[in-house]
Design an enzyme around this catalytic site. Sequence first.
Site, PDB file in Angstrom:
ATOM      1  N   ARG A 112       0.860  -1.184   0.000  1.00  0.00           N
ATOM      2  CA  ARG A 112       0.000   0.000   0.000  1.00  0.00           C
ATOM      3  C   ARG A 112       0.898   1.236   0.000  1.00  0.00           C
ATOM      4  NH1 ARG A 112      -2.267  -3.750   3.549  1.00  0.00           N
ATOM      5  NH2 ARG A 112      -4.393  -4.399   2.991  1.00  0.00           N
ATOM      6  N   LYS A 150      -2.812  -2.473   7.225  1.00  0.00           N
ATOM      7  CA  LYS A 150      -4.249  -2.390   7.479  1.00  0.00           C
ATOM      8  C   LYS A 150      -4.642  -3.439   8.511  1.00  0.00           C
ATOM      9  CE  LYS A 150      -8.579  -1.916   4.914  1.00  0.00           C
ATOM     10  NZ  LYS A 150      -9.200  -1.966   3.559  1.00  0.00           N
ATOM     11  N   HIS A 172      -2.755   2.932  -5.680  1.00  0.00           N
ATOM     12  CA  HIS A 172      -3.585   1.755  -5.431  1.00  0.00           C
ATOM     13  C   HIS A 172      -3.938   1.036  -6.735  1.00  0.00           C
ATOM     14  CE1 HIS A 172      -5.278  -0.199  -1.945  1.00  0.00           C
ATOM     15  NE2 HIS A 172      -6.365  -0.472  -2.606  1.00  0.00           N
ATOM     16  N   ARG A 225      -1.273  -1.326  -7.313  1.00  0.00           N
ATOM     17  CA  ARG A 225      -1.432  -2.478  -6.406  1.00  0.00           C
ATOM     18  C   ARG A 225      -2.476  -3.446  -6.954  1.00  0.00           C
ATOM     19  NH1 ARG A 225      -1.696  -4.348  -0.811  1.00  0.00           N
ATOM     20  NH2 ARG A 225      -3.907  -4.348  -0.294  1.00  0.00           N
ATOM     21  N   HIS A 259      -4.387  -9.109   1.948  1.00  0.00           N
ATOM     22  CA  HIS A 259      -5.846  -9.131   2.004  1.00  0.00           C
ATOM     23  C   HIS A 259      -6.295  -9.972   3.204  1.00  0.00           C
ATOM     24  CE1 HIS A 259      -5.878  -8.510  -2.638  1.00  0.00           C
ATOM     25  NE2 HIS A 259      -5.739  -7.372  -1.984  1.00  0.00           N
ATOM     26  N   TYR A 292     -10.353  -9.900  -8.209  1.00  0.00           N
ATOM     27  CA  TYR A 292      -9.487  -9.824  -9.382  1.00  0.00           C
ATOM     28  C   TYR A 292      -9.775 -10.933 -10.377  1.00  0.00           C
ATOM     29  CZ  TYR A 292      -7.170  -6.567  -6.326  1.00  0.00           C
ATOM     30  OH  TYR A 292      -6.921  -5.508  -5.490  1.00  0.00           O
TER      31      TYR A 292
END
Length: 333
Positions: A150, A175, A281, A284, A307, A316
């Site tokens: 990130r 995160k 992002h 990413r 994630h 994705y």
Amino acid sequence: MIYRPENADMHVARGRAPRLLDELRRVLRVKHYSLRTEQIYVDWTRRFILANGRRHPRDMGAAEVEAFLSHLAVQGNVAASTQNQALSALLFLYREVLGIELPWLDGVTRAKRPTRVPTVLSRDEVTRLLARMDGRPWLLASLPYGSGLRLMEALRLRVKDVDFSRNEITARDGKGGKDRRTMLPRTLADPLRREVERAHHLHEADLRAGFGAVWLPHALARKYPAATREFGWQYVFPSAHRSRDPRDGQERRHHFDDGMLARALKKACREAGIVKPVSAHTLRHSFATHLLESGSDIRTVQELPGHRDVKTTQIYTHVLNRGGQDATSPLDR
């Protein structure tokens, strides 16, 4: 009771009891929330107070919170994420600062959360984009695409967390407050070494000038007082100039400004003829998509970008669907 939020910061200096926004900041810092979250929560609290005629939140409750959030969705037409951000700020204010537990907010008109697939660049677009960047902006744009970091994970990268011998980067306090390891592309090893050398020269100059301390999270500075001046804890991407920390007033060298990267990406997109909206992002997203395209296991792709849920990674697979490119249109028949 009428509350004037613009005067909140004056009372601590005058020796009075802290006002609401000062107390909100104090609690956020005690609980180790980031400076950005602090600024966002204070801003939503101020907006809530002003929207209700400057009344003190203690004199209001669930009805006013519901009305404020519904107004954001209906009249303000904000995104669902923005409304959730305001809700989180107000819940924190009431629960952690005022000690008031709000009932379940059933009367809120919820902003619609649209179903969207992420913007992803093709390999050719990534190549064209990065070819029009250089220096530190190029390296900071390459890390989200090459390692899945990130933006703030890249900016806050510490020297000790780059392992050149193992071609590995450790992303700290990402995160959800989690650490993880990801790949260090060989292409970026030498440019990163040069950044570390540059950071070392700046750190040595700061030490000679009587500075050199860096901000450490979660009271580590008190637990390890010498660590603030150790080179391993310094940022890989330090700012060109020292500045005063708004939390404690100490002069330190912060990390590189993310706004400079955003401007560099916008300029590179324009020069490369890319019309898609591109941010760090986006790169990413492209990292995860291109890994799946090359046959990487979905669990691996889940772990590298960090994630929490595999459902996030599965987004994705919709991008890989390519909008029906494997089928033949009836019009072409």
